[in-house]
Design an enzyme around this catalytic site. Structure first.
Site, PDB file in Angstrom:
ATOM      1  N   GLU A 100       0.851  -1.203   0.000  1.00 32.96           N
ATOM      2  CA  GLU A 100       0.000   0.000   0.000  1.00 32.96           C
ATOM      3  C   GLU A 100       0.880   1.243   0.000  1.00 32.96           C
ATOM      4  OE1 GLU A 100      -2.562   1.484  -0.424  1.00 32.96           O
ATOM      5  OE2 GLU A 100      -4.282   0.919   0.781  1.00 32.96           O
ATOM      6  N   ASP A 104      -4.508   5.165   5.914  1.00 31.85           N
ATOM      7  CA  ASP A 104      -5.106   6.361   6.518  1.00 31.85           C
ATOM      8  C   ASP A 104      -6.149   5.883   7.536  1.00 31.85           C
ATOM      9  OD1 ASP A 104      -6.385   8.826   6.915  1.00 31.85           O
ATOM     10  OD2 ASP A 104      -6.097   9.468   4.879  1.00 31.85           O
TER      11      ASP A 104
HETATM   12  C1  PRP Z   1      -5.900   5.828  -1.169  1.00 27.11           C
HETATM   13  C2  PRP Z   1      -4.562   5.162  -0.887  1.00 27.11           C
HETATM   14  C3  PRP Z   1      -4.936   3.945  -0.085  1.00 27.11           C
HETATM   15  C4  PRP Z   1      -6.193   4.392   0.628  1.00 27.11           C
HETATM   16  C5  PRP Z   1      -5.884   4.687   2.050  1.00 27.11           C
HETATM   17  O1  PRP Z   1      -6.457   5.211  -2.288  1.00 27.11           O
HETATM   18  O2  PRP Z   1      -3.890   4.819  -2.075  1.00 27.11           O
HETATM   19  O3  PRP Z   1      -5.219   2.850  -0.916  1.00 27.11           O
HETATM   20  O4  PRP Z   1      -6.673   5.574  -0.021  1.00 27.11           O
HETATM   21  O5  PRP Z   1      -7.013   5.185   2.707  1.00 27.11           O
HETATM   22  P1  PRP Z   1      -7.761   4.432   3.879  1.00 27.11           P
HETATM   23  O6  PRP Z   1      -6.718   3.838   4.797  1.00 27.11           O
HETATM   24  O7  PRP Z   1      -8.537   5.563   4.530  1.00 27.11           O
HETATM   25  O8  PRP Z   1      -8.661   3.399   3.294  1.00 27.11           O
HETATM   26  P2  PRP Z   1      -7.598   5.846  -3.182  1.00 27.11           P
HETATM   27  O9  PRP Z   1      -8.914   5.212  -2.829  1.00 27.11           O
HETATM   28  O10 PRP Z   1      -7.519   7.354  -3.107  1.00 27.11           O
HETATM   29  O11 PRP Z   1      -7.207   5.342  -4.628  1.00 27.11           O
HETATM   30  P3  PRP Z   1      -5.841   5.475  -5.447  1.00 27.11           P
HETATM   31  O12 PRP Z   1      -4.811   4.578  -4.784  1.00 27.11           O
HETATM   32  O13 PRP Z   1      -6.243   4.988  -6.793  1.00 27.11           O
HETATM   33  O14 PRP Z   1      -5.410   6.921  -5.446  1.00 27.11           O
END
Ligand code: PRP
Length: 178
Positions: A100, A104
């Protein structure tokens, strides 16, 4: 949506490279007896990190990708995570490392781990370049973490703001100016 912002460098490309090398060494040692490790990148944010990480792993690896999208009511912890693209390969009985870019709230990783555990891998471990523990809404914690960061909006090294800035070679903090 803010239209004006500046980006302050938070973690340099050189610091990232050194940390990726160290993480890869630890991971290589942990999986040294593995026949072929399945390294799963969560799209899209992990594409640069996984590319650098696998090139530092001293192991036979198979690379696969999974795309998850999280959305929902931002004030509630009941976020939904949808799988937009599933793995190409089977992981039953295999050693798997999920990669990852950032953890977050943890909903994405929590959901993906639940999904993959149901497929009975031999070992299932996780590696996140960035960890924002102050934002966590789930009990999930990556096994390998590059950097713990404060609750700042970050971009670069794969991470976007409104689909921009993924190509920055460093991690930057977004400072909104209007
Ligand atoms: C973002 C990041 C993680 C996730 C983390 O992805 O890449 O995968 O959010 O957030 P969380 O711990 O609150 O779930 P996003 O959904 O923005 O997609 P991307 O990777 O395509 O930018």
């Amino acid at each position: 949506m803010h239209s004006n912002y500046e980006i302050d460098e938070m973690i340099s490309a050189k610091s990232i490279a050194a940390r990726v090398e160290a993480l890869a060494k630890e991971i290589s040692e942990h999986f040294e007896d593995t026949d072929k490790l399945v390294v799963v990148g969560l799209l899209r944010g992990s594409f640069i990190f996984i590319a650098d990480l696998v090139r530092e792993l001293d192991l036979p690896v198979e690379v696969d990708f999974l795309e998850a999208s999280s959305y929902g009511n931002s004030t509630e912890s009941s976020r939904e995570v949808r799988i937009l693209k599933d793995l190409r390969g089977e992981i039953e009985g295999r050693d798997v490392l999920v990669v990852e870019d950032i953890v977050d709230t943890g909903h994405t990783l929590h959901h993906v781990l639940h999904l993959l555990e149901a497929r009975s891998p031999a070992r299932l471990m996780t590696c996140a370049l960035l960890d924002k523990p102050s934002r966590r809404e789930t009990g999930v914690k990556a096994d390998y973490i590059g950097f713990e960061i404060p609750d700042e909006f970050v971009v670069g090294y794969g991470i976007d703001y409104a689909q921009r800035n993924r190509n920055l070679p460093y991690i930057g903090a977004v400072r909104f100016t209007s």
